[in-house]
Design an enzyme around this catalytic site. Structure first.
Site, PDB file in Angstrom:
ATOM      1  N   GLY A  10       0.807  -1.199  -0.097  1.00 12.01           N
ATOM      2  CA  GLY A  10       0.122   0.045   0.116  1.00 12.01           C
ATOM      3  C   GLY A  10       0.677   1.218  -0.013  1.00 12.01           C
ATOM      4  O   GLY A  10       2.067   1.264   0.010  1.00 12.01           O
ATOM      5  N   ASP A  37      -1.618 -13.866   5.651  1.00 13.96           N
ATOM      6  CA  ASP A  37      -3.042 -13.487   5.789  1.00 13.96           C
ATOM      7  C   ASP A  37      -3.321 -13.071   7.167  1.00 13.96           C
ATOM      8  O   ASP A  37      -3.347 -13.861   8.309  1.00 13.96           O
ATOM      9  CB  ASP A  37      -3.761 -14.772   5.542  1.00 13.96           C
ATOM     10  CG  ASP A  37      -5.244 -14.371   5.600  1.00 13.96           C
ATOM     11  OD1 ASP A  37      -5.701 -13.323   5.628  1.00 13.96           O
ATOM     12  OD2 ASP A  37      -5.983 -15.571   5.363  1.00 13.96           O
ATOM     13  N   TYR A  62      -8.838  -2.255   4.735  1.00 14.93           N
ATOM     14  CA  TYR A  62      -9.846  -1.926   3.910  1.00 14.93           C
ATOM     15  C   TYR A  62     -10.260  -0.405   3.962  1.00 14.93           C
ATOM     16  O   TYR A  62     -10.929   0.106   4.579  1.00 14.93           O
ATOM     17  CB  TYR A  62     -11.089  -2.812   4.205  1.00 14.93           C
ATOM     18  CG  TYR A  62     -12.018  -2.910   2.943  1.00 14.93           C
ATOM     19  CD1 TYR A  62     -12.026  -3.991   2.254  1.00 14.93           C
ATOM     20  CD2 TYR A  62     -12.852  -1.773   2.667  1.00 14.93           C
ATOM     21  CE1 TYR A  62     -13.019  -4.298   1.211  1.00 14.93           C
ATOM     22  CE2 TYR A  62     -13.852  -1.994   1.701  1.00 14.93           C
ATOM     23  CZ  TYR A  62     -13.952  -3.133   0.949  1.00 14.93           C
ATOM     24  OH  TYR A  62     -14.760  -3.021  -0.267  1.00 14.93           O
ATOM     25  N   THR A  63      -9.513   0.230   2.735  1.00 11.18           N
ATOM     26  CA  THR A  63      -9.768   1.699   2.573  1.00 11.18           C
ATOM     27  C   THR A  63     -10.718   2.135   1.674  1.00 11.18           C
ATOM     28  O   THR A  63     -10.754   3.472   1.682  1.00 11.18           O
ATOM     29  CB  THR A  63      -8.199   2.217   2.418  1.00 11.18           C
ATOM     30  OG1 THR A  63      -7.887   1.715   1.288  1.00 11.18           O
ATOM     31  CG2 THR A  63      -7.369   2.158   3.691  1.00 11.18           C
ATOM     32  N   THR A 102      -7.647   6.494  11.625  1.00  9.80           N
ATOM     33  CA  THR A 102      -8.287   7.440  10.750  1.00  9.80           C
ATOM     34  C   THR A 102      -9.101   8.499  11.158  1.00  9.80           C
ATOM     35  O   THR A 102      -9.580   8.305  12.440  1.00  9.80           O
ATOM     36  CB  THR A 102      -9.288   6.723   9.564  1.00  9.80           C
ATOM     37  OG1 THR A 102      -9.921   7.639   8.659  1.00  9.80           O
ATOM     38  CG2 THR A 102     -10.342   5.780  10.048  1.00  9.80           C
ATOM     39  N   ASP A 103      -9.193   9.560  10.570  1.00 12.71           N
ATOM     40  CA  ASP A 103     -10.013  10.648  11.025  1.00 12.71           C
ATOM     41  C   ASP A 103     -11.601  10.121  11.041  1.00 12.71           C
ATOM     42  O   ASP A 103     -12.356  10.841  11.503  1.00 12.71           O
ATOM     43  CB  ASP A 103      -9.772  11.965  10.150  1.00 12.71           C
ATOM     44  CG  ASP A 103      -9.934  11.778   8.697  1.00 12.71           C
ATOM     45  OD1 ASP A 103      -9.551  10.653   8.263  1.00 12.71           O
ATOM     46  OD2 ASP A 103     -10.762  12.547   8.158  1.00 12.71           O
ATOM     47  N   TYR A 126     -16.613   2.252   7.170  1.00  8.06           N
ATOM     48  CA  TYR A 126     -15.062   2.305   7.220  1.00  8.06           C
ATOM     49  C   TYR A 126     -14.816   2.894   8.762  1.00  8.06           C
ATOM     50  O   TYR A 126     -13.920   2.285   9.529  1.00  8.06           O
ATOM     51  CB  TYR A 126     -14.629   3.324   6.304  1.00  8.06           C
ATOM     52  CG  TYR A 126     -13.134   3.634   6.346  1.00  8.06           C
ATOM     53  CD1 TYR A 126     -12.238   2.475   6.274  1.00  8.06           C
ATOM     54  CD2 TYR A 126     -12.641   4.912   6.691  1.00  8.06           C
ATOM     55  CE1 TYR A 126     -10.766   2.854   6.289  1.00  8.06           C
ATOM     56  CE2 TYR A 126     -11.513   5.206   6.657  1.00  8.06           C
ATOM     57  CZ  TYR A 126     -10.540   4.308   6.506  1.00  8.06           C
ATOM     58  OH  TYR A 126      -9.226   4.539   6.724  1.00  8.06           O
ATOM     59  N   LYS A 130     -12.742   0.783  11.798  1.00 10.61           N
ATOM     60  CA  LYS A 130     -11.419   1.259  12.025  1.00 10.61           C
ATOM     61  C   LYS A 130     -11.272   1.423  13.702  1.00 10.61           C
ATOM     62  O   LYS A 130     -10.346   1.238  14.341  1.00 10.61           O
ATOM     63  CB  LYS A 130     -10.880   2.702  11.221  1.00 10.61           C
ATOM     64  CG  LYS A 130     -10.708   2.309   9.806  1.00 10.61           C
ATOM     65  CD  LYS A 130      -9.615   1.158   9.692  1.00 10.61           C
ATOM     66  CE  LYS A 130      -8.098   2.207   9.870  1.00 10.61           C
ATOM     67  NZ  LYS A 130      -6.894   1.166   9.710  1.00 10.61           N
TER      68      LYS A 130
END
Length: 282
Positions: A10, A37, A62-63, A102-103, A126, A130
């Protein structure tokens, strides 16, 4: 020290690999799904034990924010369950873990930069998964750091900067949202911050990291085109409701970085300085 880096293909994982050359004192195990995995707890335990892993940097996630609304089960496994498995495995070895978040754990209704102690309130799959990942890591590993970031881009993979450069060259006119405010993050700068934490010693807790400054997606696009020398595409501002998406986006996601700067002595570059650096490399 043996360090496992997941999600090495990534944006952040690639930047981490480039910086590994500057830190030859550590031994690295760069993995993606083909090598490990992380949704398989037994596979993680075997890998961590067999390779005597001392620390984990989990860059895997997963983004795809909108697709997450359709793939909620897999998003839960990769963003919430897997970090918990990694944390539990490294805790058995008395090691440390850095989890990237994440924000999107916030709903974006603040009017001043978010600090780490602000109440979380995700309003997308998402964001919820997260947040669950953050909680699983902190629960399962005593020496764990969570670093929340926002608007990530780099020379690797698909991201907003590369998309806007491509569209700017292809189209005569482009509409971009102006009422969502935040700060871009050059993945290289985040990788530098991660290595600073590793070098000085992981201090458990939640941290925020993005570049300095505040900007809208519209202004960010204008800057991208200016720096990239694109002057044939007219960029017009859009309201969020003019560009509906399956997942809700935070309207305000500026992160306060005081804690990470003070804890690890990090200097954070201004967003435009880093954007210029990235575009020059592109």
């Amino acid at each position: 020290m043996n360090i496992l880096i997941t999600g090495c293909n990534g944006q952040l994982g690639n930047e981490m690999q480039l910086l590994e050359k500057l830190h030859p004192e550590y031994r690295y195990f760069n993995t993606d799904v083909a090598e490990l995995d992380i949704t398989n707890s037994e596979a993680i335990e075997r890998f961590v034990t067999d390779n005597a892993i001392d620390g984990i940097v989990n860059c895997a996630a997963y983004t795809a924010v909108d697709k997450a609304e359709e793939n909620q089960d897999f998003c839960q496994v990769l963003n919430a369950d897997a970090p918990g498995y990694l944390a539990a495995a490294i805790e058995k070895r008395g090691g440390w873990m850095i989890q990237i978040s994440t924000d999107y754990v916030f709903d974006g209704t603040n009017h001043k930069p978010y600090v780490e102690t602000d109440p979380v309130c995700p309003n997308s799959t998402y964001g919820r998964t997260k947040l669950a990942g953050e909680q699983a890591v902190m629960l399962n590993c005593k020496n764990a750091m969570v670093i929340r970031t926002a608007w990530l881009y780099s020379t690797f993979g698909n991201n907003f900067v590369k998309t806007m450069i491509r569209l700017g060259k292809e189209k005569q006119e482009l509409g971009v949202i102006f009422d969502q405010i935040g700060t871009p993050t050059y993945a290289r700068d985040l990788a530098v911050a991660i290595f600073a934490a590793i070098s000085k010693g992981v201090v458990s807790g939640i941290y925020h990291f993005s570049n300095e400054g505040v900007i809208s997606w519209y202004d960010f696009t204008k800057a991208i085109h200016r720096i990239a020398g694109i002057d044939t595409c007219k960029v017009r501002p859009l309201h969020t409701e003019e560009y509906p998406t399956p997942a809700a986006r935070p309207h305000y996601s500026v992160l306060d970085k005081t804690k990470i700067k003070q804890t690890f002595g990090i200097e954070v570059p201004y967003w435009e300085t880093s954007l210029k650096e990235c575009i020059e490399k592109l």
